[in-house]
Design a protein around this motif. Sequence first.
Motif, PDB file in Angstrom:
ATOM      1  N   UNK A 158      -3.286  13.558   7.516  1.00 20.25           N
ATOM      2  CA  UNK A 158      -1.906  14.308   8.278  1.00 20.25           C
ATOM      3  C   UNK A 158      -1.646  15.016   6.988  1.00 20.25           C
ATOM      4  N   UNK A 159      -2.290  16.092   6.385  1.00 28.13           N
ATOM      5  CA  UNK A 159      -2.450  16.902   5.416  1.00 28.13           C
ATOM      6  C   UNK A 159      -1.184  18.125   6.453  1.00 28.13           C
ATOM      7  N   UNK A 160      -1.103  18.036   7.815  1.00 23.33           N
ATOM      8  CA  UNK A 160      -0.300  18.953   8.766  1.00 23.33           C
ATOM      9  C   UNK A 160       1.485  18.994   7.962  1.00 23.33           C
ATOM     10  N   UNK A 161       1.396  17.433   7.277  1.00 22.69           N
ATOM     11  CA  UNK A 161       2.700  17.219   6.986  1.00 22.69           C
ATOM     12  C   UNK A 161       3.231  16.828   6.208  1.00 22.69           C
TER      13      UNK A 161
ATOM     14  N   UNK B  75       0.936  -1.225  -0.013  1.00 18.31           N
ATOM     15  CA  UNK B  75      -0.124  -0.074  -0.044  1.00 18.31           C
ATOM     16  C   UNK B  75       0.824   1.270   0.107  1.00 18.31           C
ATOM     17  N   UNK B  76       0.593   2.830  -0.920  1.00 19.99           N
ATOM     18  CA  UNK B  76       1.459   3.794  -0.840  1.00 19.99           C
ATOM     19  C   UNK B  76       0.394   4.470   0.165  1.00 19.99           C
ATOM     20  N   UNK B  77       1.550   4.952   0.722  1.00 29.12           N
ATOM     21  CA  UNK B  77       1.160   5.854   1.503  1.00 29.12           C
ATOM     22  C   UNK B  77       2.050   7.291   1.319  1.00 29.12           C
ATOM     23  N   UNK B  78       1.243   8.225   1.121  1.00 24.85           N
ATOM     24  CA  UNK B  78       1.134  10.153   0.976  1.00 24.85           C
ATOM     25  C   UNK B  78       3.081  10.406   1.934  1.00 24.85           C
ATOM     26  N   UNK B  79       3.768   9.886   3.164  1.00 24.74           N
ATOM     27  CA  UNK B  79       4.046  10.234   3.813  1.00 24.74           C
ATOM     28  C   UNK B  79       5.216   8.514   4.554  1.00 24.74           C
ATOM     29  N   UNK B  80       6.413   8.997   4.872  1.00 25.60           N
ATOM     30  CA  UNK B  80       7.158   8.226   4.447  1.00 25.60           C
ATOM     31  C   UNK B  80       6.969   7.532   5.943  1.00 25.60           C
ATOM     32  N   UNK B  81       8.131   6.165   5.366  1.00 24.19           N
ATOM     33  CA  UNK B  81       7.574   5.061   7.139  1.00 24.19           C
ATOM     34  C   UNK B  81       8.250   5.301   8.422  1.00 24.19           C
ATOM     35  N   UNK B  82       9.184   6.394   8.007  1.00 21.91           N
ATOM     36  CA  UNK B  82       9.574   6.379   9.813  1.00 21.91           C
ATOM     37  C   UNK B  82       8.929   8.208  10.308  1.00 21.91           C
TER      38      UNK B  82
END
Length: 117
Positions: free
Chosen positions: A86-89, A1-8
Amino acid sequence: MKHPVSEPMLEYARMLALLGSPKATLDCVVSFSATDFRADLPKVQVPTLIIHGSSDQTVPIEASGNRTAQMIPQAQYIVYEGAPHGFYYTEKDRLNQDLLSFISQTAPKTASSAVSN
């Protein structure tokens, strides 16, 4: 699954969540989902900015942002197309610019800035 934020970043969010009290976390979920603020929203009399991501799957825009914007008189409503919960990120630069713009438009004028030459 693709996430718009990194794994970290996801791991950081998980770590923060795990630091919280399980009871407090569950109580927050109940509070967020069961508290009805609809009667209070039309009474808001201060400048209000509502920003919501159109792809928020945690709090869908139809159930939150759209309804809130309709119920707060004179609210400024901005939809971030394709943005997640989580658009703040993911949208941090745009969010900061929108916040600064809103603050500068709605901040009370001081005596020195109200005087024109």
